[in-house]
Design a protein around this motif. Structure first.
Motif, PDB file in Angstrom:
ATOM      1  N   PHE A  30       0.802  -1.261  -0.036  1.00  0.00           N
ATOM      2  CA  PHE A  30       0.013   0.016  -0.078  1.00  0.00           C
ATOM      3  C   PHE A  30       0.926   1.189   0.145  1.00  0.00           C
ATOM      4  O   PHE A  30       1.964   1.302   0.677  1.00  0.00           O
ATOM      5  CB  PHE A  30      -0.983   0.148   1.206  1.00  0.00           C
ATOM      6  N   VAL A  32       0.637   5.827  -1.091  1.00  0.00           N
ATOM      7  CA  VAL A  32      -0.394   6.790  -1.599  1.00  0.00           C
ATOM      8  C   VAL A  32       0.368   7.694  -2.546  1.00  0.00           C
ATOM      9  O   VAL A  32       1.420   8.126  -2.284  1.00  0.00           O
ATOM     10  CB  VAL A  32      -0.883   8.009  -0.275  1.00  0.00           C
ATOM     11  N   GLU A 100      -4.699  13.106  -4.457  1.00  0.00           N
ATOM     12  CA  GLU A 100      -4.414  11.889  -3.701  1.00  0.00           C
ATOM     13  C   GLU A 100      -4.804  10.681  -4.380  1.00  0.00           C
ATOM     14  O   GLU A 100      -6.387  10.572  -4.507  1.00  0.00           O
ATOM     15  CB  GLU A 100      -4.315  12.071  -2.462  1.00  0.00           C
ATOM     16  N   ALA A 102      -4.970   6.452  -3.290  1.00  0.00           N
ATOM     17  CA  ALA A 102      -4.428   5.394  -2.527  1.00  0.00           C
ATOM     18  C   ALA A 102      -4.399   4.228  -3.457  1.00  0.00           C
ATOM     19  O   ALA A 102      -5.299   3.914  -4.311  1.00  0.00           O
ATOM     20  CB  ALA A 102      -5.524   4.936  -1.542  1.00  0.00           C
ATOM     21  N   CYS A 104      -3.514  -0.118  -3.489  1.00  0.00           N
ATOM     22  CA  CYS A 104      -3.531  -1.184  -2.888  1.00  0.00           C
ATOM     23  C   CYS A 104      -3.163  -2.200  -3.723  1.00  0.00           C
ATOM     24  O   CYS A 104      -3.856  -2.376  -4.945  1.00  0.00           O
ATOM     25  CB  CYS A 104      -4.804  -1.704  -2.096  1.00  0.00           C
ATOM     26  N   TYR A 183      -6.222   2.922   6.479  1.00  0.00           N
ATOM     27  CA  TYR A 183      -5.538   4.111   6.050  1.00  0.00           C
ATOM     28  C   TYR A 183      -6.255   5.191   6.471  1.00  0.00           C
ATOM     29  O   TYR A 183      -7.704   5.398   6.100  1.00  0.00           O
ATOM     30  CB  TYR A 183      -4.917   4.313   4.816  1.00  0.00           C
ATOM     31  N   ASN A 207      -3.250  10.758   8.019  1.00  0.00           N
ATOM     32  CA  ASN A 207      -2.506   9.947   7.186  1.00  0.00           C
ATOM     33  C   ASN A 207      -1.767   8.829   7.824  1.00  0.00           C
ATOM     34  O   ASN A 207      -0.809   8.076   7.091  1.00  0.00           O
ATOM     35  CB  ASN A 207      -1.453  10.908   6.339  1.00  0.00           C
TER      36      ASN A 207
END
Length: 265
Positions: A30, A32, A100, A102, A104, A183, A207
Motif C-alpha cells: 500500500f 499513496v 491523492e 491510494a 492497494c 489508512y 495519513n
C-alpha cells in the motif's frame, strides 16, 4: 503495526506497506500517490491493484481507454476507483490543482475485466449504519467496493468507512485470519482517533496507517468533534472465504433489545 505519517506527502508514490518489509501482511502492499496539476505517472504492477481516488481531478488511462474523474472529498462523496488485474498499464494525469490516490496491491494470477468504478458500481455505495444500535454509538457511513460475491476472481475485500465524530466502528472488536490495513484521514485534519489492536491501542492521526496481521482483534473510535475516514483493505486467502469472529464477551451490545446505562434495568 502502525505507520506514523511523517508530514505532508512527497510528490509521487509514498510507500507505507511493502511485501518485503511487512511479511505479516501476507503480501499486501500500500502507498499513496500525491500529484499536482500537470503531473503524469504511469504504473504497471504484476499484481491486482485498486487505485482509490481520495480527492482531486484526474484522468485514468488503461487498456486503450481514458476517462476524467473528480472527487472533491472522501468524507462527503462516494468512492471512485480503478480496479485492474495483474499486468495492466495505468497512466494517471492530474487535471486539478492537486490529487491523492491510494494504491492497494496484492498477488493474484487470476484475470478479470479492468473497471473504473463509481458509487453505483460498488457493492455498498454509501450506507449509514449503526443508527439503531448501541444508542447510536457506532453511526457511520460504509462503502464496500467489492468482494468475492461480486467478483470471484479478486483477492481483496475492500472499502471505506466515514465515522461520525465521537463514534465507533468495527465494534464489537473482531478478528479474522486474513490481514487487514486501515489508512486514515481526519476532518478537520488535526483530529485523531484510537485504533484498538489486541490488548493495546494506537493514537492515529491524519495519513497514519495501522496493519492487523492474523487474528489480531481490532476496532476504531474517533475523538469528539472530528470525523474519521479510513480505507480498509483485507487480503483474502487465495482459496478460502473470510470468517470474522467477534469477541464473545462484547457481542451482546449489538442485540436489538440490549439495555445500557442509565436505562439498563
Amino acid at each position: 503495526m502502525k505507520y506514523t505519517s511523517k508530514g505532508p506527502f512527497e510528490k509521487g508514490y509514498n510507500k507505507m506497506i511493502s511485501a518485503v518489509e511487512n511479511p505479516e501482511m501476507m503480501g499486501m502492499e500500500f502507498g499513496v500517490v500525491a500529484i499536482t496539476k500537470g503531473d503524469t505517472m504511469s504504473f504497471c504492477y504484476d499484481q491486482e491493484v485498486v487505485y482509490d481516488l481520495l480527492f482531486g481531478q484526474v484522468s485514468f488511462a488503461w487498456n486503450g481507454k481514458r476517462e476524467s474523474v473528480e472527487r472533491a472529498s472522501c468524507f462527503h462523496e462516494g468512492a471512485i476507483l480503478l480496479h485492474v488485474p495483474s499486468g495492466t498499464s495505468v497512466t494517471v494525469v492530474c487535471e486539478g490543482e492537486k490529487a491523492e490516490i491510494a494504491v492497494c496491491r496484492t498477488a493474484n494470477e487470476k484475470q478479470f475485466e479492468a473497471k473504473l468504478m463509481f458509487p453505483q458500481d460498488c457493492l455498498c455505495a454509501n450506507e449509514e449504519r449503526g443508527a439503531g444500535q448501541m444508542q447510536g454509538c457506532s453511526t457511520r457511513l460504509v462503502r464496500t467496493f467489492f468482494d468475492r460475491s461480486t467478483l470471484p476472481e479478486t483477492n481483496f475485500f475492500i472499502g471505506e468507512v466515514v465515522h461520525f465524530p465521537g463514534k465507533w466502528s468495527s465494534y464489537p472488536p473482531h478478528q479474522h485470519v486474513e490481514p487487514e490495513m486501515y489508512y486514515y484521514k481526519f476532518l478537520p485534519e488535526n483530529g485523531y482517533g484510537l485504533a484498538e489492536y489486541g490488548d493495546d491501542a494506537f493514537k492515529v492521526r491524519n495519513n497514519d496507517l495501522t496493519g492487523m496481521p492474523e487474528n489480531v482483534t481490532h476496532s476504531q473510535c474517533a475523538a469528539p468533534g472530528y470525523s474519521e475516514f479510513y480505507l480498509w483493505c483485507i487480503r483474502l486467502r487465495d482459496d478460502e472465504n473470510i470468517v470474522t469472529t467477534v469477541v464473545p464477551e462484547h457481542a451482546w451490545v449489538t442485540s436489538p433489545d440490549a439495555r445500557f446505562f442509565p436505562n439498563e434495568a
